[in-house]
Design a protein around this motif. Structure first.
Motif, short mmCIF file in Angstrom:
data_model
loop_
_atom_site.label_atom_id
_atom_site.label_comp_id
_atom_site.label_asym_id
_atom_site.label_seq_id
_atom_site.Cartn_x
_atom_site.Cartn_y
_atom_site.Cartn_z
N TYR A 18 0.82 -1.22 0.00
CA TYR A 18 0.00 0.00 0.00
C TYR A 18 0.85 1.27 0.00
O TYR A 18 0.43 2.29 -0.52
CB TYR A 18 -0.91 0.05 1.22
CG TYR A 18 -2.05 -0.95 1.24
CD1 TYR A 18 -2.31 -1.78 0.17
CD2 TYR A 18 -2.87 -1.05 2.35
CE1 TYR A 18 -3.36 -2.69 0.20
CE2 TYR A 18 -3.91 -1.95 2.40
CZ TYR A 18 -4.16 -2.77 1.32
OH TYR A 18 -5.20 -3.65 1.36
N ILE A 25 -0.34 1.85 -8.98
CA ILE A 25 -1.66 1.77 -8.36
C ILE A 25 -2.33 0.45 -8.73
O ILE A 25 -2.98 -0.18 -7.90
CB ILE A 25 -2.51 3.00 -8.75
CG1 ILE A 25 -1.95 4.20 -8.01
CG2 ILE A 25 -3.98 2.78 -8.44
CD1 ILE A 25 -2.67 5.50 -8.23
N GLY A 28 -1.26 -2.21 -6.46
CA GLY A 28 -1.76 -2.15 -5.09
C GLY A 28 -1.37 -0.95 -4.27
O GLY A 28 -1.79 -0.85 -3.12
N ARG A 29 -0.57 -0.02 -4.82
CA ARG A 29 -0.21 1.16 -4.05
C ARG A 29 -1.46 2.00 -3.81
O ARG A 29 -2.28 2.16 -4.69
CB ARG A 29 0.85 1.97 -4.80
CG ARG A 29 1.33 3.19 -4.05
CD ARG A 29 2.53 3.84 -4.70
NE ARG A 29 2.48 3.90 -6.14
CZ ARG A 29 1.85 4.85 -6.84
NH1 ARG A 29 1.19 5.81 -6.21
NH2 ARG A 29 1.85 4.84 -8.15
N ARG A 30 -1.61 2.56 -2.61
CA ARG A 30 -2.81 3.31 -2.26
C ARG A 30 -2.58 4.80 -2.03
O ARG A 30 -3.53 5.54 -1.87
CB ARG A 30 -3.44 2.73 -0.98
CG ARG A 30 -3.88 1.30 -1.11
CD ARG A 30 -5.38 1.22 -1.03
NE ARG A 30 -5.84 -0.13 -1.24
CZ ARG A 30 -6.62 -0.77 -0.40
NH1 ARG A 30 -7.00 -0.20 0.72
NH2 ARG A 30 -7.03 -1.99 -0.67
N LYS A 94 -6.07 6.40 5.54
CA LYS A 94 -5.21 7.18 4.64
C LYS A 94 -4.17 7.97 5.43
O LYS A 94 -2.99 8.00 5.07
CB LYS A 94 -6.09 8.13 3.82
CG LYS A 94 -5.35 8.90 2.78
CD LYS A 94 -5.64 8.35 1.43
CE LYS A 94 -5.03 9.24 0.37
NZ LYS A 94 -5.24 8.69 -0.94
#
Length: 136
Positions: A18, A25, A28-30, A94
């Motif tokens: 993440y 993205i 899986g990068r958030r 977040k």
């Protein structure tokens, strides 16, 4: 890390992917790549949670669904059962990801590795050779 903590299943799940700046993205990068960090580990994420006074639980046997070779995840408790925040600075998942991504590059394990690698890289011999195409 405390194993007697109640109902860990309801805690926020945080995979290292993440906050990994090396991932896209789609992988899986958030968070945005500029705020993400390079190749974080579960141990580093756990240490950051400890520093932020957030209860956490490492699960080393779990894998990220999009890339099952990525082992490990961390569960973090953001809110108590009564709804109050564990750390008033971190109000959402977040915020947690951004704060941890900011802290991981300053992690003590990374700073000592950088000092070791800069001292040993100067002793490495330069690569020599032709490097052209081989003929058949």
């Amino acid at each position: 890390m405390n194993d007697e903590l109640p109902n860990v299943k309801k805690w926020v799940v945080l995979y290292p992917v993440y906050i990994n700046s090396k991932k896209t993205i789609a992988e899986g990068r958030r968070i945005c790549a500029t705020k993400a960090c390079e190749n974080p580990t579960c141990d580093e994420i756990g240490d950051c949670c400890k520093f932020l006074n957030l209860p956490y639980h490492k699960e080393a046997e779990k894998a990220y669904p999009r890339d099952f070779m990525q082992r490990g995840r961390v569960r973090v408790l953001l809110k108590q059962e009564d709804g109050s925040l564990c750390n008033p600075e971190i109000s959402s998942r977040k915020h947690l990801m951004l704060k941890i991504a900011e802290m991981v590059p300053r992690h003590i394990g990374r700073t000592t590795k950088k000092q070791e690698s800069t001292s040993s890289s100067s002793n490495a011999p330069a690569k020599s050779g032709k490097g052209g195409k081989k003929k058949k």
